[in-house]
Scaffold this active site. Sequence first.
Site, PDB file in Angstrom:
ATOM      1  N   CYS A 389       0.866  -1.184   0.000  1.00 13.19           N
ATOM      2  CA  CYS A 389       0.000   0.000   0.000  1.00 13.19           C
ATOM      3  C   CYS A 389       0.897   1.225   0.000  1.00 13.19           C
ATOM      4  O   CYS A 389       1.921   1.265   0.691  1.00 13.19           O
ATOM      5  CB  CYS A 389      -0.897  -0.019   1.239  1.00 13.19           C
ATOM      6  SG  CYS A 389      -2.037   1.363   1.328  1.00 13.19           S
ATOM      7  N   GLU A 423       1.853  -4.509  -5.286  1.00  6.51           N
ATOM      8  CA  GLU A 423       0.734  -5.445  -5.185  1.00  6.51           C
ATOM      9  C   GLU A 423      -0.383  -5.023  -6.120  1.00  6.51           C
ATOM     10  O   GLU A 423      -0.715  -3.848  -6.221  1.00  6.51           O
ATOM     11  CB  GLU A 423       0.244  -5.481  -3.734  1.00  6.51           C
ATOM     12  CG  GLU A 423      -0.678  -6.640  -3.415  1.00  6.51           C
ATOM     13  CD  GLU A 423      -0.926  -6.785  -1.930  1.00  6.51           C
ATOM     14  OE1 GLU A 423      -2.095  -6.816  -1.524  1.00  6.51           O
ATOM     15  OE2 GLU A 423       0.061  -6.846  -1.174  1.00  6.51           O
ATOM     16  N   SER A 427      -4.486   1.147  -7.923  1.00  9.86           N
ATOM     17  CA  SER A 427      -5.531   2.157  -8.068  1.00  9.86           C
ATOM     18  C   SER A 427      -5.227   3.022  -9.287  1.00  9.86           C
ATOM     19  O   SER A 427      -4.160   2.914  -9.906  1.00  9.86           O
ATOM     20  CB  SER A 427      -5.612   3.025  -6.810  1.00  9.86           C
ATOM     21  OG  SER A 427      -4.400   3.741  -6.636  1.00  9.86           O
TER      22      SER A 427
END
Length: 533
Positions: A389, A423, A427
């Site tokens: 993230c 990962e 987005s």
Amino acid sequence: MPIGGVKMDDALSIISDGLSAVTEGCKLPVRMKNTEDWPKAEVISIRQIKGVLQYYVHYVDYNKRLDEWVTEDRLDTRKIEPPTGKDNDKSHANTTTATTTGLNTPKNPPTTAASTNNKATPVSTSVAPPSSGVASRPPSPGLEESPIVTGTTVLQAALQKKTARKRKSQSSTETLVTDDSSSSLSTANNSLSASLTSANNSLSASLSGGLSDVTLNIDNKKEVEKTTAPRLTGSLAAPGTHDDAITRMKNVELIELGRHRIKPWYFAPYPVELVSLPCIYICEFCLKYVKSRVCLGRHLTKCNLKHPPGNEIYRKNSISFFEIDGRKNKMYAQNLCLLAKLFLDHKTLYYDTDPFLFYVMCETDNKGCHIVGYFSKEKESSEDYNVACILVMPPYQRKSYGKLLIEFSYELSKFEGKTGSPEKPLSDLGLLSYRSYWTYAILQVILQTKAKEEDEVPQITINDICEMTSIKKEDVISTLQSMNLINYYKGQYIICLQKDLLDKYQKEQSRRTLRIDSRCLHWTPKDWSKRSK
């Protein structure tokens, strides 16, 4: 007085009728804030404040951060599209309640079945009588004797036994709810007679030795998986439920973090008592959240942190990076994830932060280290992910901090001696940032490649690029293809650099003043597989 041939009362009646048709789930044109555009929007929720109706809308094909509360004057009620899919959900829920197993749903559901929530589990442990308007609640397993497993409940018993064995290490006594009244089972038996007959024949041998080895073939397995599988949209609830509508709405009006006041973009599960306040105050050093500035002032007198907890592994000029172990600093890691959820729609909250490392980037001055952004990574990744993230706080966006975070993650991969990749799925903003970084990192390697001899053309392989940049092979190939840099010519692949791309590269190089200096990184990779044993 008539207006344009229409009386005032009639005009008000027409407007009232149009507004009454506006319900949750419908779509209609809505005027966007500070523009004259009227894109189609979906009504997520309706509320009334001081007698004024407000509608929370999501603009179709627009990012969710543009969602907002609007008033009646911004709605075009002439083009209302009713909610879609509700009838199908209701009929599916009705069928689930009326059948004995809930596995093989008939195409024509009985009209007398009770309406239930679409969140109900696919296996129904009780049968509602056709005349009942509400589904009966299954009794507690400990308060009822185990009934005899009959032919109509074979599939149900087998599935329950299989589920119980997964949840418990030891075998448990199966408890089923049966109804001796043949009238209450007549509807379900008629619809499932064919499937139950074949299932009973195939299961008769295994039932004599127990229900533990029964394998079920579910006709609507895909439908069950759709309703129970985790989503990839960042929502914390199953689609189509009331909780899903709540998580699609921004619930925090404002946060104060250090010297910045920021309007959140998305939902984050902060405590209910704080969500209702006009602003949530957050300590920029330990990320503790409080309800007022007075409480924050009291906290700051007790908080002895002036930087994120953990080890400072990099510092150059005013930029510092801190490594935080999710197991050692669990409270800080959880608060960081909660803060990040306000600005990441695709983030899934995991309160178990033990398997993750967090790398927090800060700007340092005489008052302390102020958080700019962060990225997290798994301690052990089977897919060689070097980022789980990544986020740059809104006040620091569009200042090349995002690419600095990405560059730092690949610098760590170089120290580890392996290639890495973020990962998936990325987005929208993450994909743009990574694609831009990959492009210019690869271009830099290509332009620095020199021929071995003067008359020869410079040569480089994909593996060479991966080794020098630590970018994974799949990402290198996809970047070269997306930029049309690689072509097949006379039996070999060649890289063609166009002039406009080189001009963009030169501009990018001149704008990027912040770069990672590997000499300032003081860090040693750890073998977490050995440490966990």
